[in-house]
Motif scaffolding. Structure first.
Motif, PDB file in Angstrom:
ATOM      1  N   SER A 130      47.351 -23.038  27.065  1.00 11.18           N
ATOM      2  CA  SER A 130      47.037 -23.012  28.699  1.00 11.18           C
ATOM      3  C   SER A 130      48.081 -23.904  29.392  1.00 11.18           C
ATOM      4  N   ASP A 131      48.077 -23.565  30.640  1.00  8.23           N
ATOM      5  CA  ASP A 131      48.858 -24.419  31.516  1.00  8.23           C
ATOM      6  C   ASP A 131      50.480 -24.829  31.118  1.00  8.23           C
ATOM      7  N   ASP A 138      47.473 -20.356  34.461  1.00  6.94           N
ATOM      8  CA  ASP A 138      48.409 -20.890  34.841  1.00  6.94           C
ATOM      9  C   ASP A 138      49.784 -20.982  34.358  1.00  6.94           C
ATOM     10  N   GLY A 198      44.738 -18.293  36.635  1.00  6.05           N
ATOM     11  CA  GLY A 198      44.683 -19.596  37.027  1.00  6.05           C
ATOM     12  C   GLY A 198      44.770 -19.834  38.404  1.00  6.05           C
ATOM     13  N   ASN A 199      44.647 -21.005  38.869  1.00  8.09           N
ATOM     14  CA  ASN A 199      44.667 -21.250  40.536  1.00  8.09           C
ATOM     15  C   ASN A 199      46.370 -21.578  40.625  1.00  8.09           C
ATOM     16  N   HIS A 255      40.134 -19.532  33.387  1.00  9.07           N
ATOM     17  CA  HIS A 255      40.931 -20.968  33.628  1.00  9.07           C
ATOM     18  C   HIS A 255      39.969 -22.238  33.615  1.00  9.07           C
ATOM     19  N   HIS A 312      38.952 -23.238  36.907  1.00 12.62           N
ATOM     20  CA  HIS A 312      38.852 -23.818  38.171  1.00 12.62           C
ATOM     21  C   HIS A 312      37.867 -23.156  38.895  1.00 12.62           C
ATOM     22  N   HIS A 336      42.735 -25.761  32.778  1.00  8.85           N
ATOM     23  CA  HIS A 336      42.776 -26.370  34.197  1.00  8.85           C
ATOM     24  C   HIS A 336      42.690 -28.050  34.199  1.00  8.85           C
ATOM     25  N   SER A 337      42.334 -28.613  33.252  1.00  6.56           N
ATOM     26  CA  SER A 337      42.115 -30.021  33.278  1.00  6.56           C
ATOM     27  C   SER A 337      43.401 -30.665  32.742  1.00  6.56           C
TER      28      SER A 337
END
Length: 167
Positions: A7-8, A35, A53-54, A78, A80, A107-108
Motif C-alpha cells: 500500500s501507499d 494510494d 485511496g484518498n 484503502h 480512509h 491509509h495509516s
C-alpha cells in the motif's frame, strides 16, 4: 495460499516492479491497498488487485474489492472511508457484510496485523512513506489448515517480523 499486500507507494513505480519480480514465483496474488497515485492502466500496477485511496484520482480503481483465494474471501479497501486511523470497527462491519475472513487495508502507513472475531486484518504499512518506523514495508499473508501467518518485509525483501494467528 500466499498473497502479497502492499500500500501507499505514492507514485513510486520501481518498488512495485521489484516486488512483482522478487515474488512472482512465490505468491499467488498481488494486492494493492491504494494510494498508488498511478493510473489504473499503469504498467507498474499490472497484476495487482488494486483499490482507490484518498490520493488516487483515477476512477478506474474501485473503492473496495472482494476476491476469493482458495477458501478465503478477501475484503480490500484503502481504509480512509472506514476511519481505520481511529478504529477497525467500520471496516470490520463492511467485511462482515461481505462475509470476508481477511481484510487488507492501508491509509495509516502503519504496519500491523490482528485476528479477531474470525477475521484477519492486515495493514502492510507504506512501501514509501512509513510512519512510526523507518522501515518501508509490505506483507505476505500465508495460510495453512490451522494458521494464518503474516510476514513483514522491507523494500529490499528482508524479513522484519512474522505473526502467527490460530484460526
Amino acid at each position: 495460499m500466499k498473497v502479497l499486500v502492499v500500500s501507499d507507494n505514492h507514485g513510486q513505480t520501481d518498488v512495485l516492479q521489484q516486488l512483482k519480480a522478487r515474488h512472482q514465483d512465490e505468491v499467488e496474488h498481488f494486492v494493492h491497498c491504494g494510494d498508488s497515485e498511478l493510473p489504473s492502466d499503469s504498467t507498474a500496477m499490472e497484476g495487482f488487485y488494486a483499490v482507490r485511496g484518498n490520493c488516487d484520482f483515477d476512477s478506474g480503481y474501485p473503492q473496495r474489492l472482494i476476491i476469493e483465494v482458495e477458501s478465503n474471501r478477501l475484503f480490500i479497501a484503502h481504509g480512509h472511508l472506514h476511519q481505520v486511523k481511529s478504529s477497525l470497527m467500520p471496516i470490520k462491519y463492511a467485511a462482515e457484510e461481505e462475509e470476508a475472513n481477511i481484510v487488507c487495508f492501508g491509509h495509516s502507513h502503519i504496519a500491523g496485523a490482528e485476528y479477531t472475531g474470525g477475521i484477519l486484518f492486515v495493514n502492510p504499512g507504506s512501501i514509501s512513506l512509513p510512519r512510526m518506523t523507518h522501515d518501508k514495508t509490505y506483507a505476505i499473508i500465508e495460510e495453512t489448515n490451522l494458521d494464518f501467518f503474516v510476514h513483514y518485509y522491507n523494500e529490499k525483501g528482508e524479513r522484519l517480523s512474522s505473526h502467527t494467528f490460530n484460526k
